[in-house]
Design an enzyme around this catalytic site. Sequence first.
Site, PDB file in Angstrom:
ATOM      1  N   THR A  12     -36.262   6.675  19.833  1.00 65.40           N
ATOM      2  CA  THR A  12     -35.747   5.522  19.097  1.00 65.40           C
ATOM      3  C   THR A  12     -34.254   5.370  19.376  1.00 65.40           C
ATOM      4  OG1 THR A  12     -35.272   6.799  17.080  1.00 65.40           O
ATOM      5  CG2 THR A  12     -37.479   5.820  17.293  1.00 65.40           C
ATOM      6  N   GLY A  13     -33.782   4.140  19.252  1.00 67.33           N
ATOM      7  CA  GLY A  13     -32.387   3.895  19.605  1.00 67.33           C
ATOM      8  C   GLY A  13     -32.121   4.242  21.056  1.00 67.33           C
ATOM      9  N   GLY A  17     -25.999   5.145  23.734  1.00 67.34           N
ATOM     10  CA  GLY A  17     -25.490   6.170  24.637  1.00 67.34           C
ATOM     11  C   GLY A  17     -26.334   7.430  24.665  1.00 67.34           C
ATOM     12  N   GLY A  19     -29.413   7.968  23.304  1.00 64.57           N
ATOM     13  CA  GLY A  19     -30.805   7.674  23.600  1.00 64.57           C
ATOM     14  C   GLY A  19     -31.036   7.429  25.085  1.00 64.57           C
ATOM     15  N   SER A 148     -25.924  14.657  12.374  1.00 64.97           N
ATOM     16  CA  SER A 148     -24.494  14.451  12.614  1.00 64.97           C
ATOM     17  C   SER A 148     -23.723  15.592  11.979  1.00 64.97           C
ATOM     18  CB  SER A 148     -24.038  13.120  12.001  1.00 64.97           C
ATOM     19  OG  SER A 148     -22.619  13.050  11.963  1.00 64.97           O
ATOM     20  N   TYR A 161     -23.466   7.520   4.907  1.00 67.44           N
ATOM     21  CA  TYR A 161     -23.857   8.031   6.217  1.00 67.44           C
ATOM     22  C   TYR A 161     -24.063   9.538   6.169  1.00 67.44           C
ATOM     23  CZ  TYR A 161     -23.674   9.103  11.208  1.00 67.44           C
ATOM     24  OH  TYR A 161     -23.973   9.561  12.466  1.00 67.44           O
TER      25      TYR A 161
END
Length: 251
Positions: A12-13, A17, A19, A148, A161
Amino acid sequence: MSALRGKLALITGCTGGIGKATAITFAKQGLNIAVHYNSASSAAEELVHDLTSLGVKAAAFQADMGSYDAVRRMHQEVVAKLGNPDVLFNNAGMAGKFIGKTGEIQDVDMEMFEKTWKVNCGSSYLLTQLCLPYMESQKFGRIVFCSSVAAGTGGVIGPHYASSKSALHGLVHWIAQRYARDGITCNAVAPALIIDTGMMANPGPENLKLIPVGRFGKPDEIASVVEMLVGNSYMTNKIIVVDGGWTASAF
């Protein structure tokens, strides 16, 4: 990775960059690629062309990760066209509103909070739920979440986030332990400040001070870690932090 040749990876995505770099890395190892995108249709088709030129099967599939119905439709389309995914890289995500390390919590309303969680955590959970039955039936599967460093440090974007990424770690730990004996591994990679991505196209110079190696990361450096996680059948239930030395250990 030779054991994975001919298997299908859903990323996904995939036009971003990390992905894109991962898709190319996988294709070089002989994996077929289901390329997910949201709005970057031209970039998706260009990537499909590049991947097929490496001798693998590839196709592009559109879905807004903020819509659970769209995620379900996308999974159905992948299965119909390429088959069931053997490898799932839950990479798609959104930053939402940037309020930085000194912003006010009132600056992120509940609508933004919930949208960020839905894209970063909810849809990844749903897609994993959809892919797991096939993996379980064949006694093989590789699941990787893109977390992250913000999950362990609070990061530089905001609480919406950071909290959405830390939630992924709970998923990793439960899934990894539950399905380990079924030949399914589940891990996460936790990058920090990776340039050449939509999320960090222009990171401020003040952020560089956080990184001991003195530079921002690159998508290929994250792709190499995902490659390792997918190729290793003994590593599971791990969060691999790739942050240029920002944190002293795993979190």
